[in-house]
Design a protein around this motif. Structure first.
Motif, PDB file in Angstrom:
ATOM      1  N   ALA A 234       0.829  -1.210   0.000  1.00  0.00           N
ATOM      2  CA  ALA A 234       0.000   0.000   0.000  1.00  0.00           C
ATOM      3  C   ALA A 234       0.859   1.254   0.000  1.00  0.00           C
ATOM      4  O   ALA A 234       0.457   2.291  -0.544  1.00  0.00           O
ATOM      5  CB  ALA A 234      -0.939  -0.001   1.207  1.00  0.00           C
ATOM      6  N   LEU A 235       2.058   1.162   0.585  1.00  0.00           N
ATOM      7  CA  LEU A 235       2.987   2.293   0.578  1.00  0.00           C
ATOM      8  C   LEU A 235       3.756   2.398  -0.733  1.00  0.00           C
ATOM      9  O   LEU A 235       4.505   3.349  -0.938  1.00  0.00           O
ATOM     10  CB  LEU A 235       3.992   2.169   1.733  1.00  0.00           C
ATOM     11  N   GLY A 236       3.603   1.396  -1.592  1.00  0.00           N
ATOM     12  CA  GLY A 236       4.319   1.396  -2.870  1.00  0.00           C
ATOM     13  C   GLY A 236       5.707   0.792  -2.779  1.00  0.00           C
ATOM     14  O   GLY A 236       6.529   0.983  -3.674  1.00  0.00           O
ATOM     15  N   LEU A 237       5.988   0.044  -1.708  1.00  0.00           N
ATOM     16  CA  LEU A 237       7.300  -0.576  -1.553  1.00  0.00           C
ATOM     17  C   LEU A 237       7.332  -1.915  -2.277  1.00  0.00           C
ATOM     18  O   LEU A 237       6.355  -2.646  -2.292  1.00  0.00           O
ATOM     19  CB  LEU A 237       7.616  -0.795  -0.072  1.00  0.00           C
ATOM     20  N   ALA A 238       8.466  -2.224  -2.876  1.00  0.00           N
ATOM     21  CA  ALA A 238       8.656  -3.503  -3.558  1.00  0.00           C
ATOM     22  C   ALA A 238      10.137  -3.852  -3.504  1.00  0.00           C
ATOM     23  O   ALA A 238      10.980  -3.009  -3.204  1.00  0.00           O
ATOM     24  CB  ALA A 238       8.185  -3.406  -5.009  1.00  0.00           C
ATOM     25  N   GLY A 239      10.431  -5.103  -3.782  1.00  0.00           N
ATOM     26  CA  GLY A 239      11.825  -5.542  -3.844  1.00  0.00           C
ATOM     27  C   GLY A 239      12.570  -5.319  -2.538  1.00  0.00           C
ATOM     28  O   GLY A 239      12.072  -5.627  -1.451  1.00  0.00           O
ATOM     29  N   ASP A 240      13.782  -4.773  -2.659  1.00  0.00           N
ATOM     30  CA  ASP A 240      14.628  -4.562  -1.484  1.00  0.00           C
ATOM     31  C   ASP A 240      13.994  -3.637  -0.457  1.00  0.00           C
ATOM     32  O   ASP A 240      14.189  -3.823   0.749  1.00  0.00           O
ATOM     33  CB  ASP A 240      15.994  -3.999  -1.900  1.00  0.00           C
ATOM     34  N   GLU A 241      13.239  -2.641  -0.910  1.00  0.00           N
ATOM     35  CA  GLU A 241      12.572  -1.729   0.034  1.00  0.00           C
ATOM     36  C   GLU A 241      11.548  -2.473   0.887  1.00  0.00           C
ATOM     37  O   GLU A 241      11.430  -2.216   2.080  1.00  0.00           O
ATOM     38  CB  GLU A 241      11.888  -0.582  -0.706  1.00  0.00           C
TER      39      GLU A 241
END
Length: 102
Positions: A50-57
């Motif tokens: 929901a925060l737009g985080l993906a992958g390493d984040e």
């Protein structure tokens, strides 16, 4: 979970968003007779997405939430792994009957 003299610990401004996320996710934990459980990965993943985080984040976010959750669980469930005593008196048969109408 307090600083010196019982005051809340100081939070670095850079950690304010992570702390807000931790407290939002804290509502999504199992609580049972043995104490509190950890925040589920699925809840952390949904929040991160929901925060737009993906992958390493996303994985860094998950590690940060798990670290905070581990400390909170250690406090909530007692430092020695036993749940904190939340009653002023231990449960006895007489107290049980008084509370639940025996």
């Amino acid at each position: 979970m307090s600083g010196e003299g019982g005051a809340p610990p100081e939070v670095l401004p850079e950690a304010a968003d992570l702390l807000a996320a931790f407290w939002a996710l804290a509502w999504d934990r199992p609580i049972g007779f043995g104490g509190c459980g950890g925040i589920s990965f699925s809840a952390i993943e949904r929040y991160a997405t929901a925060l737009g985080l993906a992958g390493d984040e996303l994985w860094a976010f998950e590690r940060a939430i798990r670290a905070a959750d581990g400390e909170w669980l250690r406090w909530a469930n007692g430092k020695d792994g036993k749940p904190q005593n939340v009653a002023s008196r231990p449960m006895s048969p007489a107290l049980f009957d008084a509370v639940f109408g025996g």
